[in-house]
Design a protein around this motif. Structure first.
Motif, PDB file in Angstrom:
ATOM      1  N   VAL A  55       0.853  -1.191   0.000  1.00  9.75           N
ATOM      2  CA  VAL A  55       0.000   0.000   0.000  1.00  9.75           C
ATOM      3  C   VAL A  55       0.886   1.237   0.000  1.00  9.75           C
ATOM      4  O   VAL A  55       1.831   1.325   0.782  1.00  9.75           O
ATOM      5  CB  VAL A  55      -0.912   0.078   1.249  1.00  9.75           C
ATOM      6  N   ILE A  56       0.563   2.189  -0.857  1.00 10.74           N
ATOM      7  CA  ILE A  56       1.376   3.391  -0.960  1.00 10.74           C
ATOM      8  C   ILE A  56       0.478   4.564  -1.325  1.00 10.74           C
ATOM      9  O   ILE A  56      -0.558   4.380  -1.968  1.00 10.74           O
ATOM     10  CB  ILE A  56       2.486   3.197  -2.019  1.00 10.74           C
ATOM     11  N   GLU A  57       0.884   5.755  -0.899  1.00 12.72           N
ATOM     12  CA  GLU A  57       0.161   6.944  -1.320  1.00 12.72           C
ATOM     13  C   GLU A  57       0.855   7.511  -2.555  1.00 12.72           C
ATOM     14  O   GLU A  57       2.044   7.804  -2.516  1.00 12.72           O
ATOM     15  CB  GLU A  57       0.152   7.980  -0.191  1.00 12.72           C
ATOM     16  N   LEU A  58       0.118   7.575  -3.650  1.00 12.35           N
ATOM     17  CA  LEU A  58       0.655   8.081  -4.917  1.00 12.35           C
ATOM     18  C   LEU A  58      -0.124   9.323  -5.299  1.00 12.35           C
ATOM     19  O   LEU A  58      -1.327   9.238  -5.530  1.00 12.35           O
ATOM     20  CB  LEU A  58       0.471   7.050  -6.038  1.00 12.35           C
ATOM     21  N   ASP A  59       0.557  10.470  -5.357  1.00 15.40           N
ATOM     22  CA  ASP A  59      -0.114  11.730  -5.719  1.00 15.40           C
ATOM     23  C   ASP A  59      -1.383  11.938  -4.897  1.00 15.40           C
ATOM     24  O   ASP A  59      -2.437  12.290  -5.438  1.00 15.40           O
ATOM     25  CB  ASP A  59      -0.468  11.757  -7.221  1.00 15.40           C
ATOM     26  N   GLY A  60      -1.289  11.680  -3.617  1.00 16.64           N
ATOM     27  CA  GLY A  60      -2.418  11.924  -2.730  1.00 16.64           C
ATOM     28  C   GLY A  60      -3.493  10.851  -2.751  1.00 16.64           C
ATOM     29  O   GLY A  60      -4.477  10.946  -2.036  1.00 16.64           O
ATOM     30  N   ARG A  61      -3.279   9.817  -3.585  1.00 15.27           N
ATOM     31  CA  ARG A  61      -4.274   8.745  -3.662  1.00 15.27           C
ATOM     32  C   ARG A  61      -3.650   7.466  -3.110  1.00 15.27           C
ATOM     33  O   ARG A  61      -2.505   7.139  -3.427  1.00 15.27           O
ATOM     34  CB  ARG A  61      -4.667   8.557  -5.128  1.00 15.27           C
ATOM     35  N   LEU A  62      -4.415   6.771  -2.276  1.00 15.43           N
ATOM     36  CA  LEU A  62      -3.923   5.525  -1.708  1.00 15.43           C
ATOM     37  C   LEU A  62      -4.108   4.395  -2.717  1.00 15.43           C
ATOM     38  O   LEU A  62      -5.211   4.218  -3.240  1.00 15.43           O
ATOM     39  CB  LEU A  62      -4.718   5.233  -0.429  1.00 15.43           C
ATOM     40  N   VAL A  63      -3.032   3.658  -2.990  1.00 14.30           N
ATOM     41  CA  VAL A  63      -3.090   2.556  -3.954  1.00 14.30           C
ATOM     42  C   VAL A  63      -2.572   1.300  -3.270  1.00 14.30           C
ATOM     43  O   VAL A  63      -1.475   1.298  -2.704  1.00 14.30           O
ATOM     44  CB  VAL A  63      -2.224   2.859  -5.201  1.00 14.30           C
ATOM     45  N   ALA A  64      -3.359   0.231  -3.297  1.00 20.09           N
ATOM     46  CA  ALA A  64      -2.931  -1.047  -2.729  1.00 20.09           C
ATOM     47  C   ALA A  64      -2.977  -2.109  -3.819  1.00 20.09           C
ATOM     48  O   ALA A  64      -3.868  -2.086  -4.671  1.00 20.09           O
ATOM     49  CB  ALA A  64      -3.840  -1.440  -1.565  1.00 20.09           C
ATOM     50  N   ILE A  65      -1.990  -2.996  -3.808  1.00 21.98           N
ATOM     51  CA  ILE A  65      -1.990  -4.073  -4.799  1.00 21.98           C
ATOM     52  C   ILE A  65      -1.763  -5.420  -4.110  1.00 21.98           C
ATOM     53  O   ILE A  65      -1.141  -5.496  -3.051  1.00 21.98           O
ATOM     54  CB  ILE A  65      -0.907  -3.885  -5.896  1.00 21.98           C
ATOM     55  N   VAL A  66      -2.296  -6.467  -4.725  1.00 21.66           N
ATOM     56  CA  VAL A  66      -2.007  -7.828  -4.282  1.00 21.66           C
ATOM     57  C   VAL A  66      -0.871  -8.364  -5.148  1.00 21.66           C
ATOM     58  O   VAL A  66      -0.766  -8.052  -6.328  1.00 21.66           O
ATOM     59  CB  VAL A  66      -3.237  -8.761  -4.388  1.00 21.66           C
ATOM     60  N   LEU A  67      -0.018  -9.163  -4.508  1.00 23.76           N
ATOM     61  CA  LEU A  67       1.134  -9.763  -5.170  1.00 23.76           C
ATOM     62  C   LEU A  67       1.127 -11.250  -4.877  1.00 23.76           C
ATOM     63  O   LEU A  67       0.645 -11.683  -3.826  1.00 23.76           O
ATOM     64  CB  LEU A  67       2.436  -9.165  -4.603  1.00 23.76           C
ATOM     65  N   ARG A  68       1.669 -12.011  -5.831  1.00 25.15           N
ATOM     66  CA  ARG A  68       1.773 -13.441  -5.606  1.00 25.15           C
ATOM     67  C   ARG A  68       3.220 -13.859  -5.842  1.00 25.15           C
ATOM     68  O   ARG A  68       3.815 -13.482  -6.842  1.00 25.15           O
ATOM     69  CB  ARG A  68       0.849 -14.181  -6.561  1.00 25.15           C
ATOM     70  N   ALA A  69       3.758 -14.630  -4.893  1.00 26.10           N
ATOM     71  CA  ALA A  69       5.127 -15.108  -5.072  1.00 26.10           C
ATOM     72  C   ALA A  69       5.128 -16.171  -6.154  1.00 26.10           C
ATOM     73  O   ALA A  69       4.250 -17.028  -6.194  1.00 26.10           O
ATOM     74  CB  ALA A  69       5.664 -15.671  -3.760  1.00 26.10           C
ATOM     75  N   SER A  70       6.110 -16.104  -7.043  1.00 23.09           N
ATOM     76  CA  SER A  70       6.125 -17.028  -8.179  1.00 23.09           C
ATOM     77  C   SER A  70       6.570 -18.419  -7.749  1.00 23.09           C
ATOM     78  O   SER A  70       6.546 -19.339  -8.535  1.00 23.09           O
ATOM     79  CB  SER A  70       7.068 -16.519  -9.245  1.00 23.09           C
ATOM     80  N   GLY A  71       6.974 -18.560  -6.502  1.00 21.60           N
ATOM     81  CA  GLY A  71       7.447 -19.863  -6.040  1.00 21.60           C
ATOM     82  C   GLY A  71       8.949 -19.901  -5.989  1.00 21.60           C
ATOM     83  O   GLY A  71       9.536 -20.224  -4.974  1.00 21.60           O
ATOM     84  N   ALA A  72       9.589 -19.508  -7.075  1.00 24.32           N
ATOM     85  CA  ALA A  72      11.046 -19.545  -7.111  1.00 24.32           C
ATOM     86  C   ALA A  72      11.627 -18.375  -6.324  1.00 24.32           C
ATOM     87  O   ALA A  72      11.193 -17.248  -6.475  1.00 24.32           O
ATOM     88  CB  ALA A  72      11.522 -19.474  -8.550  1.00 24.32           C
ATOM     89  N   THR A  73      12.573 -18.647  -5.478  1.00 26.50           N
ATOM     90  CA  THR A  73      13.323 -17.587  -4.822  1.00 26.50           C
ATOM     91  C   THR A  73      14.622 -17.434  -5.590  1.00 26.50           C
ATOM     92  O   THR A  73      15.181 -18.413  -6.066  1.00 26.50           O
ATOM     93  CB  THR A  73      13.629 -17.966  -3.357  1.00 26.50           C
ATOM     94  N   ALA A  74      15.051 -16.203  -5.734  1.00 23.48           N
ATOM     95  CA  ALA A  74      16.280 -15.970  -6.495  1.00 23.48           C
ATOM     96  C   ALA A  74      17.485 -16.133  -5.581  1.00 23.48           C
ATOM     97  O   ALA A  74      17.782 -15.282  -4.769  1.00 23.48           O
ATOM     98  CB  ALA A  74      16.262 -14.579  -7.092  1.00 23.48           C
ATOM     99  N   TRP A  75      18.116 -17.241  -5.702  1.00 21.09           N
ATOM    100  CA  TRP A  75      19.294 -17.473  -4.869  1.00 21.09           C
ATOM    101  C   TRP A  75      20.548 -16.944  -5.567  1.00 21.09           C
ATOM    102  O   TRP A  75      21.544 -16.683  -4.945  1.00 21.09           O
ATOM    103  CB  TRP A  75      19.474 -18.972  -4.606  1.00 21.09           C
ATOM    104  N   GLN A  76      20.477 -16.872  -6.881  1.00 18.66           N
ATOM    105  CA  GLN A  76      21.654 -16.467  -7.639  1.00 18.66           C
ATOM    106  C   GLN A  76      22.039 -15.036  -7.302  1.00 18.66           C
ATOM    107  O   GLN A  76      21.193 -14.211  -6.998  1.00 18.66           O
ATOM    108  CB  GLN A  76      21.366 -16.577  -9.143  1.00 18.66           C
ATOM    109  N   ALA A  77      23.336 -14.788  -7.383  1.00 23.06           N
ATOM    110  CA  ALA A  77      23.858 -13.479  -6.992  1.00 23.06           C
ATOM    111  C   ALA A  77      23.135 -12.339  -7.714  1.00 23.06           C
ATOM    112  O   ALA A  77      22.732 -11.363  -7.103  1.00 23.06           O
ATOM    113  CB  ALA A  77      25.343 -13.412  -7.277  1.00 23.06           C
ATOM    114  N   ARG A  78      22.919 -12.495  -8.995  1.00 22.53           N
ATOM    115  CA  ARG A  78      22.320 -11.408  -9.752  1.00 22.53           C
ATOM    116  C   ARG A  78      20.912 -11.110  -9.315  1.00 22.53           C
ATOM    117  O   ARG A  78      20.478  -9.979  -9.308  1.00 22.53           O
ATOM    118  CB  ARG A  78      22.322 -11.760 -11.249  1.00 22.53           C
ATOM    119  N   GLY A  79      20.186 -12.156  -8.965  1.00 25.43           N
ATOM    120  CA  GLY A  79      18.782 -11.956  -8.617  1.00 25.43           C
ATOM    121  C   GLY A  79      18.569 -11.597  -7.167  1.00 25.43           C
ATOM    122  O   GLY A  79      17.454 -11.430  -6.741  1.00 25.43           O
TER     123      GLY A  79
END
Ligand SMILES: [Zn+2]
Length: 161
Positions: A55-79
């Motif tokens: 949840v974040i306030e963007l230009d005075g408007r509150l915006v909330a989003i749902v997220l889903r973990a893709s399952g894979a965690t990035a263990w590699q250095a780059r990720g």
């Protein structure tokens, strides 16, 4: 950021149904959250570990989003860098995917980014949480927060467009 209430948060979701926004798990400890050290509120669902919310306030408007973990965690250095706050994590970052708002989301389109698994970016940039890595950057806190907010705003623009 200013402290938020549960009803404010539920009303702010842009990429899920009203029913889902009414049912999802909002933190019970909202009153104790360190609001003055938060640029946005993020949390993982304790009852559905692959779900996350932001949840974040963007230009005075509150915006909330749902997220889903893709399952894979990035263990590699780059990720292993959070794409929002650039904090490197010894135990990896999560690839979190947000359905896009509106028609695009209904057609199955989504946007993903590697993020701090606990969505506590604001606390990492302030040194209030330890990512388990030794890492120094010559940026000031203000510069780090500006960069993080720029990255997050760009991500949200893709979710909302
Ligand atoms: Zn982060």
């Amino acid at each position: 950021m200013k402290p938020l209430t549960e009803s404010e948060i539920r009303a702010a979701f842009v990429n899920c149904s009203k029913g889902e926004a009414a049912r999802l798990n909002v933190p019970r400890d909202l009153a104790e959250r360190p609001w003055e050290d938060l640029d946005f509120l993020g949390w993982r669902d304790p009852q559905a570990p692959d779900r996350g919310y932001l949840v974040i306030e963007l230009d005075g408007r509150l915006v909330a989003i749902v997220l889903r973990a893709s399952g894979a965690t990035a263990w590699q250095a780059r990720g292993s860098l959070c794409s929002l706050c650039r904090t490197p994590h010894a135990d990896g970052v999560s690839l979190l995917v947000a359905p896009r708002a509106g028609k695009a989301g209904k057609q199955g389109h989504s946007v993903g980014a590697y993020m701090c698994a606990d969505l506590a970016c604001s606390l990492y940039v302030r040194g209030l949480k330890d990512p388990g890595t030794r890492f120094r950057e010559s940026l000031t806190l203000e510069e780090k927060v500006d960069r993080m907010m720029g990255n997050l705003t760009a991500f949200l623009a893709k979710v909302l467009e």
